[in-house]
Motif scaffolding. Structure first.
Motif: not given
Length: 275
Positions: A12-31
């Motif tokens: 379907v035609a759309t201007t919205v991205p299929a996937l939008a990632i914003r400021h993604l941060t992932v931590r494992y404990r302190q790493t």
């Protein structure tokens, strides 16, 4: 923090991205495995995620699939707030799969229909027809009744692609699908991905081979816990970006056509034990 899923078909035609990632941060404990990653991926695009071992490629795919909690940031699919898990197909690294499990090829592909038919309902004729067609499209129809552990590495990966087709997934996440495969098997995978492109499926694939990333994918995401570059390969693969991505594990060799050769000798896993 929101993890949401695809609700609008990629066709379907759309201007919205299929996937939008914003400021993604992932931590494992302190790493910190991922730090402040932001990208937009359009419907039907095929994206290569490239970086050294331990760069967070697997973490990123798992976060998108909803398999890894995120520390902060947002992941949205066509702007939706809620998930429909059956629209996302995740293919893990082959080493994470128990190939001794006594199921047939068709059984694995049929698992792709569970999200649509439910756990307690029997598959319909339509469901089994979708499984058959999916196997035909990846060239495995003759192996439908074979136990998955008796397949070659390339055939095993194509089983997962068939499962994504049967699932009617609109987003496919593949974690190092080419590791351990010979050249003909790798070519089979890329032919199957081309078929998915024709379906409008959006694909993210973690890779190590920069030449393959440049040849087969629309854009490249250079990642080393943070986003170094996100662009077509010709723009992304600059000497500065590659040095920033691979650091001391980078070896550059000049060639007649000006291409750069990269050898990644890093072997440090992410804190969860993946690459």
């Amino acid at each position: 923090m929101t993890v949401s899923a695809l609700t609008t078909p990629a066709t379907v035609a759309t201007t919205v991205p299929a996937l939008a990632i914003r400021h993604l941060t992932v931590r494992y404990r302190q790493t910190e495995a991922l730090s402040d990653v932001s990208v937009d991926i359009q419907a039907g695009e095929q994206i290569a995620i490239v970086g050294p071992n331990g760069a967070g490629k697997s973490t990123l795919l798992k976060a998108i699939a909803g398999l890894q909690p995120i520390t902060s940031g947002e992941i949205r699919f066509f702007g939706a707030e809620r998930a429909e898990p059956n629209t996302i197909a995740y293919v893990p690294q082959r080493l994470q799969v128990d190939w001794r499990f006594p199921v047939s090829v068709s059984d694995v592909v049929l698992m792709g229909r569970v999200g649509r038919i439910g756990l307690l309902r029997r598959p319909s004729h339509h469901d089994r027809l979708l499984v058959q067609r999916a196997l035909e499209r990846v060239g495995l129809a003759a192996f439908a009744n074979r136990q998955i552990g008796h397949l070659s590495g390339g055939q095993q990966q194509r089983v997962f692609l068939a499962r994504a087709l049967a699932q009617e997934a609109r987003l496919l996440l593949m974690d190092e699908p080419l590791v351990g495969l010979d050249i003909p098997s790798q070519d089979e995978i890329f032919r199957a991905l081309a078929a998915l492109r024709a379906e409008g499926v959006t694909i993210l694939t973690a890779l190590h081979d920069l030449q393959q990333a440049a040849r087969y994918f629309d854009r490249v995401m250079l990642l080393n816990r943070r986003l170094i570059a996100y662009a077509p390969a010709r723009e992304a693969f600059t000497a500065a970006n590659l040095v920033a991505t691979y650091g001391g594990h980078l070896h550059l060799l000049s060639s007649g056509d000006g291409l750069l050769t990269v050898a990644d000798t890093c072997c440090n896993p992410t804190p969860d034990g993946t690459l």
